[in-house]
Design a protein around this motif. Structure first.
Motif, PDB file in Angstrom:
ATOM      1  N   MET A   1       0.847  -1.186   0.000  1.00  0.00           N
ATOM      2  CA  MET A   1       0.000   0.000   0.000  1.00  0.00           C
ATOM      3  C   MET A   1       0.882   1.235   0.000  1.00  0.00           C
ATOM      4  N   HIS A   2       0.458   2.230  -0.742  1.00  0.00           N
ATOM      5  CA  HIS A   2       1.207   3.472  -0.806  1.00  0.00           C
ATOM      6  C   HIS A   2       0.630   4.449   0.201  1.00  0.00           C
ATOM      7  N   SER A   3       1.516   5.098   0.946  1.00  0.00           N
ATOM      8  CA  SER A   3       1.079   6.013   1.985  1.00  0.00           C
ATOM      9  C   SER A   3       0.415   7.234   1.388  1.00  0.00           C
ATOM     10  N   SER A   4      -0.648   7.694   2.034  1.00  0.00           N
ATOM     11  CA  SER A   4      -1.318   8.908   1.597  1.00  0.00           C
ATOM     12  C   SER A   4      -1.003  10.072   2.515  1.00  0.00           C
ATOM     13  N   GLN A   5      -0.037   9.879   3.455  1.00  0.00           N
ATOM     14  CA  GLN A   5       0.332  10.946   4.366  1.00  0.00           C
ATOM     15  C   GLN A   5       1.144  12.003   3.636  1.00  0.00           C
ATOM     16  N   ARG A  50      22.439   6.776  -6.182  1.00  0.00           N
ATOM     17  CA  ARG A  50      22.957   7.944  -5.464  1.00  0.00           C
ATOM     18  C   ARG A  50      21.871   8.727  -4.738  1.00  0.00           C
ATOM     19  N   HIS A  51      20.685   8.766  -5.298  1.00  0.00           N
ATOM     20  CA  HIS A  51      19.596   9.566  -4.730  1.00  0.00           C
ATOM     21  C   HIS A  51      18.297   8.763  -4.898  1.00  0.00           C
ATOM     22  N   PRO A  52      17.921   7.958  -3.925  1.00  0.00           N
ATOM     23  CA  PRO A  52      16.790   7.038  -4.111  1.00  0.00           C
ATOM     24  C   PRO A  52      15.450   7.711  -4.377  1.00  0.00           C
ATOM     25  N   LYS A  53      15.281   8.985  -3.998  1.00  0.00           N
ATOM     26  CA  LYS A  53      13.965   9.591  -4.121  1.00  0.00           C
ATOM     27  C   LYS A  53      13.980  10.920  -4.881  1.00  0.00           C
ATOM     28  N   LEU A  54      14.898  11.815  -4.546  1.00  0.00           N
ATOM     29  CA  LEU A  54      14.941  13.159  -5.128  1.00  0.00           C
ATOM     30  C   LEU A  54      16.323  13.397  -5.720  1.00  0.00           C
ATOM     31  N   VAL A  55      16.362  13.700  -7.021  1.00  0.00           N
ATOM     32  CA  VAL A  55      17.618  13.733  -7.753  1.00  0.00           C
ATOM     33  C   VAL A  55      17.895  15.145  -8.253  1.00  0.00           C
ATOM     34  N   PRO A  56      19.080  15.696  -8.001  1.00  0.00           N
ATOM     35  CA  PRO A  56      19.447  16.993  -8.583  1.00  0.00           C
ATOM     36  C   PRO A  56      19.746  16.832 -10.074  1.00  0.00           C
ATOM     37  N   ASN A  70      10.724   8.443  -6.930  1.00  0.00           N
ATOM     38  CA  ASN A  70      10.084   7.521  -5.992  1.00  0.00           C
ATOM     39  C   ASN A  70       8.577   7.743  -6.029  1.00  0.00           C
ATOM     40  N   TYR A  71       7.822   6.660  -6.162  1.00  0.00           N
ATOM     41  CA  TYR A  71       6.371   6.748  -6.349  1.00  0.00           C
ATOM     42  C   TYR A  71       5.701   7.457  -5.179  1.00  0.00           C
ATOM     43  N   ASP A  72       5.990   7.031  -3.957  1.00  0.00           N
ATOM     44  CA  ASP A  72       5.312   7.609  -2.798  1.00  0.00           C
ATOM     45  C   ASP A  72       5.635   9.095  -2.650  1.00  0.00           C
ATOM     46  N   THR A  73       6.893   9.450  -2.878  1.00  0.00           N
ATOM     47  CA  THR A  73       7.277  10.862  -2.778  1.00  0.00           C
ATOM     48  C   THR A  73       6.547  11.687  -3.823  1.00  0.00           C
ATOM     49  N   ALA A  74       6.474  11.168  -5.037  1.00  0.00           N
ATOM     50  CA  ALA A  74       5.758  11.884  -6.103  1.00  0.00           C
ATOM     51  C   ALA A  74       4.284  12.039  -5.749  1.00  0.00           C
ATOM     52  N   LYS A  75       3.693  10.974  -5.251  1.00  0.00           N
ATOM     53  CA  LYS A  75       2.270  11.011  -4.902  1.00  0.00           C
ATOM     54  C   LYS A  75       1.998  12.071  -3.844  1.00  0.00           C
ATOM     55  N   TYR A 315       6.303  23.796  -8.197  1.00  0.00           N
ATOM     56  CA  TYR A 315       7.292  24.768  -7.744  1.00  0.00           C
ATOM     57  C   TYR A 315       7.042  25.062  -6.264  1.00  0.00           C
ATOM     58  N   PRO A 316       7.982  24.703  -5.381  1.00  0.00           N
ATOM     59  CA  PRO A 316       7.780  24.976  -3.958  1.00  0.00           C
ATOM     60  C   PRO A 316       7.535  26.471  -3.711  1.00  0.00           C
ATOM     61  N   ARG A 317       6.511  26.756  -2.916  1.00  0.00           N
ATOM     62  CA  ARG A 317       6.211  28.155  -2.612  1.00  0.00           C
ATOM     63  C   ARG A 317       7.265  28.761  -1.694  1.00  0.00           C
ATOM     64  N   HIS A 318       7.893  27.923  -0.858  1.00  0.00           N
ATOM     65  CA  HIS A 318       8.963  28.313   0.063  1.00  0.00           C
ATOM     66  C   HIS A 318       9.971  27.169   0.091  1.00  0.00           C
ATOM     67  N   PRO A 319      11.178  27.399   0.609  1.00  0.00           N
ATOM     68  CA  PRO A 319      12.085  26.263   0.808  1.00  0.00           C
ATOM     69  C   PRO A 319      11.405  25.209   1.690  1.00  0.00           C
ATOM     70  N   VAL A 320      11.405  23.978   1.231  1.00  0.00           N
ATOM     71  CA  VAL A 320      10.731  22.914   1.981  1.00  0.00           C
ATOM     72  C   VAL A 320      11.663  21.714   2.117  1.00  0.00           C
ATOM     73  N   LEU A 321      11.514  21.021   3.224  1.00  0.00           N
ATOM     74  CA  LEU A 321      12.297  19.818   3.478  1.00  0.00           C
ATOM     75  C   LEU A 321      11.444  18.605   3.149  1.00  0.00           C
ATOM     76  N   VAL A 322      11.861  17.847   2.146  1.00  0.00           N
ATOM     77  CA  VAL A 322      11.137  16.656   1.703  1.00  0.00           C
ATOM     78  C   VAL A 322      12.111  15.484   1.713  1.00  0.00           C
ATOM     79  N   GLU A 323      11.757  14.450   2.464  1.00  0.00           N
ATOM     80  CA  GLU A 323      12.605  13.248   2.517  1.00  0.00           C
ATOM     81  C   GLU A 323      14.062  13.601   2.816  1.00  0.00           C
TER      82      GLU A 323
END
Length: 440
Positions: A1-5, A50-56, A70-75, A315-323
């Motif tokens: 199951m994919h998290s919806s949080q 090198r970057h399992p979820k978010l890649v520069p 990453n599917y869950d991060t994208a969702k 586009y992030p509205r502010h700097p945000v910390l994700v994963e």
């Protein structure tokens, strides 16, 4: 199951994001190069290491972005319009300030337009545009679409089947069959004339190929404006007329921009999907040694090589910390539908027999409308099956490794699909013709 949080998001007052996460010295994957177009999956594998979820990444020389693989991060990101805006105007201002006068080939694909795709999903503006588009698409009858496609596809095949094609004189299915057939069908769907739809198709192809921004937009919007003006004089049962008559009371400019989404996506993307599926059918086989079914080939392409491989920009509205990674304000966050859906951790069983679990049609408020998905499946399946019924001996004219893919950070499509086949008699018109249909 994919998290919806929701994702881990922090915007602490006065806090400065760590420079190490997105500093200028960080090595970025360049997804706009010929090497990437030739073999994107080797890039995705290297990214995951090198970057399992978010890649520069860079989407052009010196233009930074983040690719979500990453599917869950994208969702989570795509369902959070409060933190991630679909509106690119602030980023466009930053680009013009940093590189005054520089032309970006990718801009027609990402710039702000007054349509649902570039409007935030939690707003009345987005609902107004999306409802008008969905209602216009809903009026297309699949049974009529299938009948018209049968006529158009047979007549297009009849125009070249008697000539045959050999290794020394291969036939290009992309320019000789797929694009003309798709263009003719769009002609019916929007109630256009052949000359206007040809202009639209040319500009749509230029948009995906990264041609000159100003010229591409000028060509596309001029053709669409001419179409709207024509339909205002002779309203009919077609997508353009339904947009004109919709209770949302869209202006001409707003109708133009809704049609940009419908027609640019409805021309090049289905053509790319059809060409990629045909490539699979001609080169791969099921475990029992039989040719892949059209449905299986389509799903496999949508999982591994979707025609819009990296898109769904926010586009992030502010700097945000994700994963555990800081994402800079207003810098593009791009979802890789190809990398997410083909990720071994998600697609363990390589299930190409059942649809609905990948998200190559998008996800969240900007997912491709269901009616548009149904239209695409109907058109592409009919286009492929008709071709293979008439020319069952068709084969690739070159080794698969020699096929060329268009370069660019977003789309995934073959430049051409050269094939061989024996000369084949035309199919008599009475075997495929239907009563003449007007615009759908």
């Amino acid at each position: 199951m994919h998290s919806s949080q929701p994702p881990q998001l922090n915007h602490p007052g006065g806090a400065t994001p760590p420079a190490a996460d997105s500093g200028p010295d960080e090595q970025r994957f360049r997804i706009f190069t010929e090497d990437f177009a030739r073999d994107p999956h080797s890039f995705y594998r290297a990214m995951r290491q090198r970057h399992p979820k978010l890649v520069p990444i860079e989407i052009d020389e010196g233009v930074p972005a983040t690719l979500v693989i990453n599917y869950d991060t994208a969702k989570r990101i795509l369902h959070d319009p409060d933190h991630f805006s679909a509106d690119p105007r602030m980023w466009q201002q930053i680009l013009s300030h940093q590189w005054p006068g520089r032309k970006f080939d990718f801009m027609p694909m990402v710039e702000y337009r007054t349509n649902a795709l570039r409007s935030d999903g939690n707003t009345a503006v987005h609902r107004r545009y999306r409802t008008a588009t969905q209602d216009a698409l809903a009026g297309v009858k699949l049974s009529e679409l299938e009948r018209q496609l049968r006529v158009v596809a047979h007549e297009q095949i009849n125009s070249f089947c008697t000539q045959g094609a050999g290794v020394d004189n291969p036939f290009d299915l992309v320019t000789g069959y797929i694009l003309p057939t798709m263009g003719a069908m769009l002609n019916y769907m929007v109630g256009s004339t052949p000359d206007i739809i040809a202009r639209i198709a040319k500009a749509s192809a230029d948009l995906f190929d990264g041609q000159d921004t100003a010229d591409t937009n000028r060509q596309l919007e001029s053709a669409l404006t001419d179409l709207i003006m024509m339909k205002r004089e002779t309203l009919g049962d077609d997508i353009t007329s339904r947009l004109i008559m919709h209770p949302a009371a869209l202006s001409t400019e707003e109708i133009v921009q809704q049609l940009v989404t419908c027609l640019s996506a409805g021309t090049q993307l289905p053509a790319d999907l059809a060409a990629s599926a045909l490539r699979l059918i001609l080169t791969e086989f099921s475990p029992d040694g039989t040719a892949l079914s059209t449905k299986t080939a389509l799903i496999q392409v949508l999982v591994n090589d979707p025609p819009l491989a990296n898109y769904l920009l926010t586009y992030p509205r502010h700097p945000v910390l994700v994963e555990d990674r800081w994402l800079p304000a207003h810098e593009p966050v791009i979802v890789s539908m190809a990398a997410c859906s083909s990720n071994p951790s998600l697609n363990v069983q390589q299930d190409f027999y059942h649809d609905g679990w990948h998200f190559s049609w998008g996800l969240g408020p900007h997912e491709c409308p269901q009616h548009a998905q149904n239209h695409s499946y109907t058109l592409i399946t009919g286009l492929i099956d008709t071709l293979l019924d008439i020319l069952p001996d068709i084969q690739l004219a070159v080794p698969e490794q020699q096929l060329l893919w268009r370069k660019g950070p977003f789309a995934r499509g073959l430049v051409s699909l050269p094939v061989t086949f024996a000369p084949t008699p035309q199919v008599p018109r009475e075997l495929y013709s239907a009563p003449q249909l007007g615009p759908i």
